[in-house]
Write a protein that holds these residues in place. Structure first.
Motif, PDB file in Angstrom:
ATOM      1  N   GLY A   1       0.856  -1.244  -0.052  1.00 29.07           N
ATOM      2  CA  GLY A   1      -0.034  -0.040   0.011  1.00 29.07           C
ATOM      3  C   GLY A   1       0.989   1.361  -0.132  1.00 29.07           C
ATOM      4  N   ILE A   2       0.194   2.375  -0.125  1.00 30.30           N
ATOM      5  CA  ILE A   2       1.004   3.692   0.143  1.00 30.30           C
ATOM      6  C   ILE A   2       1.318   3.990   1.503  1.00 30.30           C
ATOM      7  CG2 ILE A   2       0.764   6.248  -0.092  1.00 30.30           C
ATOM      8  CD1 ILE A   2      -1.364   5.646  -2.310  1.00 30.30           C
ATOM      9  N   ASP A   3       2.649   4.298   1.497  1.00 29.24           N
ATOM     10  CA  ASP A   3       3.284   4.553   2.956  1.00 29.24           C
ATOM     11  C   ASP A   3       2.998   5.752   3.375  1.00 29.24           C
ATOM     12  OD1 ASP A   3       5.031   5.132   5.099  1.00 29.24           O
ATOM     13  OD2 ASP A   3       6.385   3.695   4.545  1.00 29.24           O
ATOM     14  N   GLN A   4       1.827   6.116   4.098  1.00 29.98           N
ATOM     15  CA  GLN A   4       1.609   7.544   4.556  1.00 29.98           C
ATOM     16  C   GLN A   4       2.594   8.315   5.237  1.00 29.98           C
ATOM     17  OE1 GLN A   4      -1.261   8.473   3.123  1.00 29.98           O
ATOM     18  NE2 GLN A   4      -2.014   6.774   2.242  1.00 29.98           N
ATOM     19  N   ILE A   5       3.240   7.895   6.113  1.00 26.98           N
ATOM     20  CA  ILE A   5       4.387   8.277   6.958  1.00 26.98           C
ATOM     21  C   ILE A   5       5.399   8.747   6.016  1.00 26.98           C
ATOM     22  CG2 ILE A   5       5.947   7.968   8.773  1.00 26.98           C
ATOM     23  CD1 ILE A   5       3.860   5.949  10.048  1.00 26.98           C
ATOM     24  N   ALA A   6       5.937   8.064   5.240  1.00 28.49           N
ATOM     25  CA  ALA A   6       6.703   8.040   4.191  1.00 28.49           C
ATOM     26  C   ALA A   6       6.508   9.552   3.450  1.00 28.49           C
ATOM     27  CB  ALA A   6       7.547   7.320   3.675  1.00 28.49           C
ATOM     28  N   GLU A   7       5.330   9.367   2.911  1.00 27.23           N
ATOM     29  CA  GLU A   7       4.578  10.447   1.916  1.00 27.23           C
ATOM     30  C   GLU A   7       4.690  11.994   2.843  1.00 27.23           C
ATOM     31  OE1 GLU A   7       2.581  10.541  -1.292  1.00 27.23           O
ATOM     32  OE2 GLU A   7       4.267   9.130  -1.539  1.00 27.23           O
ATOM     33  N   GLN A   8       4.498  11.818   4.026  1.00 26.82           N
ATOM     34  CA  GLN A   8       4.125  13.060   4.863  1.00 26.82           C
ATOM     35  C   GLN A   8       5.484  13.631   4.956  1.00 26.82           C
ATOM     36  OE1 GLN A   8       1.486  14.688   5.242  1.00 26.82           O
ATOM     37  NE2 GLN A   8       2.610  16.326   6.212  1.00 26.82           N
ATOM     38  N   GLU A   9       6.489  12.593   5.360  1.00 24.43           N
ATOM     39  CA  GLU A   9       7.878  13.122   5.596  1.00 24.43           C
ATOM     40  C   GLU A   9       8.454  13.684   4.315  1.00 24.43           C
ATOM     41  OE1 GLU A   9       9.824   9.490   6.992  1.00 24.43           O
ATOM     42  OE2 GLU A   9       9.042   9.788   9.299  1.00 24.43           O
ATOM     43  N   ALA A  10       8.335  13.157   3.306  1.00 24.62           N
ATOM     44  CA  ALA A  10       8.852  13.656   1.898  1.00 24.62           C
ATOM     45  C   ALA A  10       8.148  15.026   1.514  1.00 24.62           C
ATOM     46  CB  ALA A  10       8.611  12.673   0.644  1.00 24.62           C
ATOM     47  N   LYS A  11       7.022  15.291   2.045  1.00 23.50           N
ATOM     48  CA  LYS A  11       6.153  16.537   1.673  1.00 23.50           C
ATOM     49  C   LYS A  11       6.825  17.559   2.400  1.00 23.50           C
ATOM     50  CE  LYS A  11       1.972  14.720  -0.123  1.00 23.50           C
ATOM     51  NZ  LYS A  11       0.511  14.610   0.047  1.00 23.50           N
ATOM     52  N   GLU A  12       7.147  17.375   3.805  1.00 24.99           N
ATOM     53  CA  GLU A  12       7.522  18.089   4.850  1.00 24.99           C
ATOM     54  C   GLU A  12       9.219  18.552   4.628  1.00 24.99           C
ATOM     55  OE1 GLU A  12       7.061  16.587   8.468  1.00 24.99           O
ATOM     56  OE2 GLU A  12       4.986  16.690   8.596  1.00 24.99           O
ATOM     57  N   LYS A  13       9.771  17.638   3.948  1.00 27.11           N
ATOM     58  CA  LYS A  13      11.119  17.756   3.446  1.00 27.11           C
ATOM     59  C   LYS A  13      11.325  18.714   2.554  1.00 27.11           C
ATOM     60  CE  LYS A  13      15.467  15.412   2.238  1.00 27.11           C
ATOM     61  NZ  LYS A  13      16.200  14.158   2.001  1.00 27.11           N
ATOM     62  N   THR A  14      10.430  18.667   1.280  1.00 25.38           N
ATOM     63  CA  THR A  14      10.189  19.526   0.117  1.00 25.38           C
ATOM     64  C   THR A  14       9.961  20.841   0.564  1.00 25.38           C
ATOM     65  OG1 THR A  14       9.948  17.564  -1.233  1.00 25.38           O
ATOM     66  CG2 THR A  14       9.235  19.919  -1.970  1.00 25.38           C
ATOM     67  N   SER A  15       8.720  20.769   1.496  1.00 22.90           N
ATOM     68  CA  SER A  15       8.282  22.301   1.973  1.00 22.90           C
ATOM     69  C   SER A  15       9.606  23.034   2.641  1.00 22.90           C
ATOM     70  CB  SER A  15       7.249  22.032   2.887  1.00 22.90           C
ATOM     71  OG  SER A  15       6.066  21.667   2.305  1.00 22.90           O
ATOM     72  N   ASN A  16      10.470  22.224   3.486  1.00 19.74           N
ATOM     73  CA  ASN A  16      11.291  23.013   4.214  1.00 19.74           C
ATOM     74  C   ASN A  16      12.460  23.579   3.399  1.00 19.74           C
ATOM     75  OD1 ASN A  16      10.035  22.396   6.879  1.00 19.74           O
ATOM     76  ND2 ASN A  16      11.182  20.567   7.165  1.00 19.74           N
ATOM     77  N   LEU A  17      12.783  22.686   2.329  1.00 17.50           N
ATOM     78  CA  LEU A  17      13.638  23.234   1.487  1.00 17.50           C
ATOM     79  C   LEU A  17      13.327  24.208   0.747  1.00 17.50           C
ATOM     80  CD1 LEU A  17      14.935  19.422   0.227  1.00 17.50           C
ATOM     81  CD2 LEU A  17      16.380  21.088   1.585  1.00 17.50           C
ATOM     82  N   LEU A  18      12.178  24.398   0.151  1.00 22.77           N
ATOM     83  CA  LEU A  18      11.766  25.528  -0.555  1.00 22.77           C
ATOM     84  C   LEU A  18      11.654  26.580   0.252  1.00 22.77           C
ATOM     85  CD1 LEU A  18       8.573  23.711  -2.352  1.00 22.77           C
ATOM     86  CD2 LEU A  18      10.645  24.916  -3.516  1.00 22.77           C
ATOM     87  N   ALA A  19      11.261  26.420   1.655  1.00 16.58           N
ATOM     88  CA  ALA A  19      11.365  27.629   2.381  1.00 16.58           C
ATOM     89  C   ALA A  19      12.532  28.156   2.501  1.00 16.58           C
ATOM     90  CB  ALA A  19      10.571  27.313   3.827  1.00 16.58           C
ATOM     91  N   LYS A  20      13.692  27.300   2.876  1.00 15.19           N
ATOM     92  CA  LYS A  20      15.162  27.690   2.807  1.00 15.19           C
ATOM     93  C   LYS A  20      15.507  28.544   1.473  1.00 15.19           C
ATOM     94  CE  LYS A  20      16.923  24.229   6.018  1.00 15.19           C
ATOM     95  NZ  LYS A  20      17.713  23.103   6.292  1.00 15.19           N
ATOM     96  N   LEU A  21      15.250  27.949   0.617  1.00 10.57           N
ATOM     97  CA  LEU A  21      15.366  28.823  -0.685  1.00 10.57           C
ATOM     98  C   LEU A  21      14.842  29.981  -0.819  1.00 10.57           C
ATOM     99  CD1 LEU A  21      15.364  25.933  -3.413  1.00 10.57           C
ATOM    100  CD2 LEU A  21      17.366  26.966  -2.779  1.00 10.57           C
ATOM    101  N   ARG A  22      13.584  30.215  -0.430  1.00 14.68           N
ATOM    102  CA  ARG A  22      12.897  31.612  -0.514  1.00 14.68           C
ATOM    103  C   ARG A  22      13.503  32.376   0.373  1.00 14.68           C
ATOM    104  NH1 ARG A  22       7.747  28.095  -0.621  1.00 14.68           N
ATOM    105  NH2 ARG A  22       7.461  27.991  -3.098  1.00 14.68           N
ATOM    106  N   ALA A  23      13.954  31.933   1.278  1.00 13.55           N
ATOM    107  CA  ALA A  23      14.649  32.864   2.450  1.00 13.55           C
ATOM    108  C   ALA A  23      15.946  33.395   2.092  1.00 13.55           C
ATOM    109  CB  ALA A  23      14.705  31.946   3.970  1.00 13.55           C
ATOM    110  N   LYS A  24      16.761  32.740   1.258  1.00 17.81           N
ATOM    111  CA  LYS A  24      18.011  32.831   0.964  1.00 17.81           C
ATOM    112  C   LYS A  24      17.809  33.823  -0.355  1.00 17.81           C
ATOM    113  CE  LYS A  24      21.182  29.169   1.522  1.00 17.81           C
ATOM    114  NZ  LYS A  24      22.017  28.359   1.205  1.00 17.81           N
ATOM    115  N   SER A  25      16.729  33.956  -1.000  1.00 20.05           N
ATOM    116  CA  SER A  25      16.463  34.736  -2.383  1.00 20.05           C
ATOM    117  C   SER A  25      16.665  35.967  -1.987  1.00 20.05           C
ATOM    118  CB  SER A  25      15.225  34.295  -2.930  1.00 20.05           C
ATOM    119  OG  SER A  25      14.927  34.946  -4.192  1.00 20.05           O
ATOM    120  N   THR A  26      17.253  36.559  -2.968  1.00 23.25           N
ATOM    121  CA  THR A  26      17.720  38.251  -2.625  1.00 23.25           C
ATOM    122  C   THR A  26      16.799  38.846  -3.956  1.00 23.25           C
ATOM    123  OG1 THR A  26      19.662  38.217  -3.919  1.00 23.25           O
ATOM    124  CG2 THR A  26      19.741  38.157  -1.472  1.00 23.25           C
TER     125      THR A  26
END
Length: 86
Positions: free
Chosen positions: A54-79
């Motif tokens: 089946g779909i691993d819901q926990i791993a799915e959520q962790e991947a989404k959070e990791k992606t969101s965190n990386l995007l937030a860091k990139l946006r924070a660095k953007s000048t």
């Protein structure tokens, strides 16, 4: 073990099982409801054959959070754009 829906080839889904360094090719109509590229699955191996549990819901959520965190860091660095005239 886990597998990631990597791509679609014709009417088949290609699932990568990293820890086994293997590929599982499954007809699209046999995937769990809601499956799309990058979906993480729980996989079982019986008699040298892989089966999607089946779909691993926990791993799915962790991947989404990791992606969101990386995007937030990139946006924070953007000048802003160096090509933009103010």
């Amino acid at each position: 073990m886990k597998g990631v829906f990597d791509r679609i080839e014709g009417n088949n889904a290609v699932i990568l099982i990293e820890e086994e360094k293997a590929e599982l090719v499954v007809p699209m109509n046999e995937l769990p409801y809601g499956s799309k590229v990058n979906t993480v699955f729980s996989i079982d191996k019986v008699d040298e054959k892989y089966h999607i549990i089946g779909i691993d819901q926990i791993a799915e959520q962790e991947a989404k959070e990791k992606t969101s965190n990386l995007l937030a860091k990139l946006r924070a660095k953007s000048t802003g754009s160096k090509f933009k005239n103010d």
